[in-house]
Motif scaffolding. Structure first.
Motif, PDB file in Angstrom:
ATOM      1  N   ALA A 283       0.827  -1.206   0.000  1.00 53.78           N
ATOM      2  CA  ALA A 283       0.000   0.000   0.000  1.00 53.78           C
ATOM      3  C   ALA A 283       0.862   1.256   0.000  1.00 53.78           C
ATOM      4  CB  ALA A 283      -0.933  -0.003   1.209  1.00 53.78           C
ATOM      5  N   MET A 284       1.923   1.274   0.797  1.00 53.44           N
ATOM      6  CA  MET A 284       2.817   2.431   0.813  1.00 53.44           C
ATOM      7  C   MET A 284       3.510   2.613  -0.530  1.00 53.44           C
ATOM      8  SD  MET A 284       4.491   2.457   4.658  1.00 53.44           S
ATOM      9  CE  MET A 284       4.861   0.705   4.772  1.00 53.44           C
ATOM     10  N   GLN A 285       3.917   1.528  -1.151  1.00 48.15           N
ATOM     11  CA  GLN A 285       4.550   1.606  -2.470  1.00 48.15           C
ATOM     12  C   GLN A 285       3.583   2.193  -3.500  1.00 48.15           C
ATOM     13  OE1 GLN A 285       5.567  -2.542  -2.891  1.00 48.15           O
ATOM     14  NE2 GLN A 285       7.685  -2.247  -2.200  1.00 48.15           N
ATOM     15  N   LEU A 286       2.344   1.737  -3.479  1.00 53.60           N
ATOM     16  CA  LEU A 286       1.347   2.220  -4.428  1.00 53.60           C
ATOM     17  C   LEU A 286       1.044   3.700  -4.219  1.00 53.60           C
ATOM     18  CD1 LEU A 286      -1.136  -0.798  -4.366  1.00 53.60           C
ATOM     19  CD2 LEU A 286       0.319  -0.117  -6.294  1.00 53.60           C
ATOM     20  N   ALA A 287       0.949   4.121  -2.964  1.00 56.88           N
ATOM     21  CA  ALA A 287       0.661   5.530  -2.675  1.00 56.88           C
ATOM     22  C   ALA A 287       1.810   6.423  -3.133  1.00 56.88           C
ATOM     23  CB  ALA A 287       0.398   5.714  -1.187  1.00 56.88           C
ATOM     24  N   LEU A 288       3.040   5.999  -2.884  1.00 54.02           N
ATOM     25  CA  LEU A 288       4.199   6.775  -3.340  1.00 54.02           C
ATOM     26  C   LEU A 288       4.263   6.832  -4.861  1.00 54.02           C
ATOM     27  CD1 LEU A 288       7.148   5.819  -0.946  1.00 54.02           C
ATOM     28  CD2 LEU A 288       5.980   8.020  -1.126  1.00 54.02           C
ATOM     29  N   ALA A 289       3.954   5.720  -5.503  1.00 53.75           N
ATOM     30  CA  ALA A 289       3.990   5.688  -6.967  1.00 53.75           C
ATOM     31  C   ALA A 289       2.959   6.654  -7.542  1.00 53.75           C
ATOM     32  CB  ALA A 289       3.742   4.271  -7.470  1.00 53.75           C
ATOM     33  N   GLU A 290       1.770   6.667  -6.966  1.00 58.37           N
ATOM     34  CA  GLU A 290       0.746   7.593  -7.444  1.00 58.37           C
ATOM     35  C   GLU A 290       1.167   9.036  -7.216  1.00 58.37           C
ATOM     36  OE1 GLU A 290      -3.903   7.295  -7.542  1.00 58.37           O
ATOM     37  OE2 GLU A 290      -3.250   7.757  -5.499  1.00 58.37           O
ATOM     38  N   ALA A 291       1.866   9.276  -6.108  1.00 51.01           N
ATOM     39  CA  ALA A 291       2.342  10.626  -5.801  1.00 51.01           C
ATOM     40  C   ALA A 291       3.569  11.016  -6.618  1.00 51.01           C
ATOM     41  CB  ALA A 291       2.682  10.720  -4.312  1.00 51.01           C
ATOM     42  N   ARG A 292       4.116  10.045  -7.356  1.00 50.89           N
ATOM     43  CA  ARG A 292       5.337  10.255  -8.150  1.00 50.89           C
ATOM     44  C   ARG A 292       6.492  10.705  -7.267  1.00 50.89           C
ATOM     45  NH1 ARG A 292       3.009  13.012 -13.796  1.00 50.89           N
ATOM     46  NH2 ARG A 292       1.552  11.299 -14.273  1.00 50.89           N
ATOM     47  N   LEU A 293       6.600  10.023  -6.137  1.00 49.66           N
ATOM     48  CA  LEU A 293       7.689  10.274  -5.200  1.00 49.66           C
ATOM     49  C   LEU A 293       8.470   8.993  -5.000  1.00 49.66           C
ATOM     50  CD1 LEU A 293       5.753  12.238  -2.406  1.00 49.66           C
ATOM     51  CD2 LEU A 293       7.358  13.230  -4.051  1.00 49.66           C
ATOM     52  N   ASN A 294       9.764   9.123  -4.796  1.00 51.56           N
ATOM     53  CA  ASN A 294      10.532   7.970  -4.357  1.00 51.56           C
ATOM     54  C   ASN A 294      10.780   8.102  -2.862  1.00 51.56           C
ATOM     55  OD1 ASN A 294      13.013   9.508  -3.919  1.00 51.56           O
ATOM     56  ND2 ASN A 294      13.208   9.562  -6.151  1.00 51.56           N
ATOM     57  N   ILE A 295      11.245   7.048  -2.247  1.00 54.04           N
ATOM     58  CA  ILE A 295      11.355   7.032  -0.796  1.00 54.04           C
ATOM     59  C   ILE A 295      12.333   8.083  -0.285  1.00 54.04           C
ATOM     60  CG2 ILE A 295      13.119   5.212  -0.777  1.00 54.04           C
ATOM     61  CD1 ILE A 295      10.283   5.837   1.810  1.00 54.04           C
ATOM     62  N   GLU A 296      13.325   8.428  -1.090  1.00 53.25           N
ATOM     63  CA  GLU A 296      14.297   9.455  -0.671  1.00 53.25           C
ATOM     64  C   GLU A 296      13.657  10.842  -0.585  1.00 53.25           C
ATOM     65  OE1 GLU A 296      16.376   5.945  -1.805  1.00 53.25           O
ATOM     66  OE2 GLU A 296      14.960   7.148  -3.018  1.00 53.25           O
ATOM     67  N   GLU A 297      12.512  11.024  -1.224  1.00 53.53           N
ATOM     68  CA  GLU A 297      11.841  12.328  -1.218  1.00 53.53           C
ATOM     69  C   GLU A 297      10.799  12.447  -0.106  1.00 53.53           C
ATOM     70  OE1 GLU A 297      11.486  13.810  -5.720  1.00 53.53           O
ATOM     71  OE2 GLU A 297      10.721  11.762  -5.431  1.00 53.53           O
ATOM     72  N   LEU A 298      10.574  11.384   0.646  1.00 52.64           N
ATOM     73  CA  LEU A 298       9.575  11.406   1.714  1.00 52.64           C
ATOM     74  C   LEU A 298      10.215  11.882   3.007  1.00 52.64           C
ATOM     75  CD1 LEU A 298       6.603  10.762   2.335  1.00 52.64           C
ATOM     76  CD2 LEU A 298       7.321   8.443   2.954  1.00 52.64           C
TER      77      LEU A 298
END
Length: 414
Positions: A283-298
């Motif tokens: 779920a976290m991966q999908l939400a980040l993908a939709e937001a067009r963010l990678n984990i380094e940007e969170l």
């Protein structure tokens, strides 16, 4: 074309205070309001404390007619929604009322009313003397209905229910309807008022709540090696989600943009999260993908982290999977240690916390943790004790509900 969605109003009615400024100050300062229960005699219960809204008098906020036909959970919703609508400052007289909707969540609905009416019947002479308001007071969708009736909002109106992930379900649905052009504004959020003898007793029977009765204020201690269960809270959080161009055209104050949301199911257990957090990770991966963010940007994650032995660990395993078990700029906190667990209202309140963290560039603390559980991955940066000042441009908020519901929302500064 998908429309952009922004947050233009906030409202909160919680144990930490009756409005956003008071609530936020207490969150940042880590001031818990957990205390022995006053609403009923809990002396024989396994757990005898909670985060109550102390001294609540609905007459301070609502008309006699509204009080008569609403359960406590709906009253909380009406108060928080009123704040958010006022904060957003939109004028319905200049809009088509069908452009404004309400998608509002609750996990349990009118437990207090059902309990009171059933008790009166059981103790009576057998004649069915029930209130004509029993059914509408109990129905879980009546909070959304009452908000729309009170303000004349004639757009989409309903209540999603996914236990403690309900608020994030509501926010995700509101986000998607606005993106698809089916609404200009949606009042969204969630509430619960589950501190009642039967509801509380049920959670006690499950052994889900902390039994630190000698020191309630420190009972919620996420990630601590001695954590022993969650602390029940109550209240409501409201957010006004609005189509970006509409908000900009009317000169609205914009708190941030909602950029991603996702839900998955654990398909594992009726109450426990998956021990390896597989559904949560996805779920976290999908939400980040939709937001067009990678984990380094969170920048900030408000964890669901309820202070249960299994739940905290499985969530942090999921986050470690998300980060690849490496250090990133992500900081994590568990604000239920301060607020208690607002159940169906938790996601809304924690989304508000994330949005205000972006506004003020501060990450609220996780309080009460004295010894970090060594099983929690060392790569994760958890904020303990005091708030952390740092630039916050992106936030994620996690919620998980009984039944295996994983709900994630993502916001960014605009």
């Amino acid at each position: 074309m998908l429309h952009r969605v922004v947050v233009t109003g906030l409202g909160a009615f919680t144990p930490l205070g009756p409005d956003i400024p008071t609530f936020w100050q207490n969150v940042v300062e880590g001031r818990s309001h957990v205390a022995p229960i006053t609403r009923f005699d809990a002396s024989l219960y396994r757990t005898r404390f909670a985060a109550e809204i102390a001294g609540f008098d609905p007459a301070q906020y609502l008309s006699r007619a509204d009080i008569k036909r609403t359960d406590r959970f709906t009253q909380y919703a009406l108060i928080a929604a009123e704040q958010a609508i006022h904060d957003a400052g939109f004028d319905l007289t200049t809009m088509d009322p069908f452009d404004v909707g309400v998608i509002w969540a609750s996990g349990q609905g009118g437990t207090e009313t059902l309990e009171e009416q059933t008790t009166e019947f059981a103790q009576g002479d057998g004649h069915p003397r029930f209130s004509p308001f029993l059914v509408p007071k109990v129905l879980v969708n009546l909070a959304s209905g009452m908000i729309s009736i009170r303000h004349g909002f004639m757009g989409i109106n309903y209540t999603p229910v996914s236990a403690c992930a309900s608020s994030n379900s509501a926010l995700m649905d509101a986000f998607n309807y606005i993106r698809l052009g089916k609404a200009k504004i949606i009042v969204s959020g969630g509430c619960d008022a589950a501190i009642t003898p039967s509801s509380f007793g049920g959670y006690c029977a499950m052994k889900a709540m902390s039994t630190r009765n000698d020191d309630p204020a420190t009972a919620s201690r996420p990630f601590d090696v001695e954590r022993d269960g969650f602390v029940m809270g109550e209240g409501a959080g409201a957010l006004i989600l609005e189509e970006y161009e509409h908000a900009k055209a009317r000169g609205a104050t914009i708190y941030g943009e909602m950029v991603g949301a996702a839900m998955t199911g654990d398909a594992y257990h009726i109450t426990a999260t998956h021990p390896e957090g597989i559904g949560a990770t996805r779920a976290m991966q999908l939400a980040l993908a939709e937001a067009r963010l990678n984990i380094e940007e969170l920048d900030y994650l408000n964890a669901h982290a309820t202070s249960t032995p299994v739940g905290d660990l499985s969530e942090m395993k999921a986050v470690a999977q998300l980060t690849g078990h490496r250090k990133t700029g992500l900081h994590i906190s568990a604000t239920k240690s301060i607020t208690g667990h607002l159940m169906g209202g938790a996601g809304a309140i924690e989304a508000i916390i994330g949005i205000l963290a972006m506004r003020d560039n501060v990450i609220p603390p996780t309080i009460n943790t004295t010894e970090r559980d060594p099983a929690i991955p060392e790569s994760l940066s958890i904020v303990f004790g005091d708030a952390l000042q740092k630039p916050v441009n992106t936030v994620m908020s996690n919620t998980f509900g009984f039944g295996g519901h994983n709900g994630i929302v993502v916001f960014r500064k605009i």
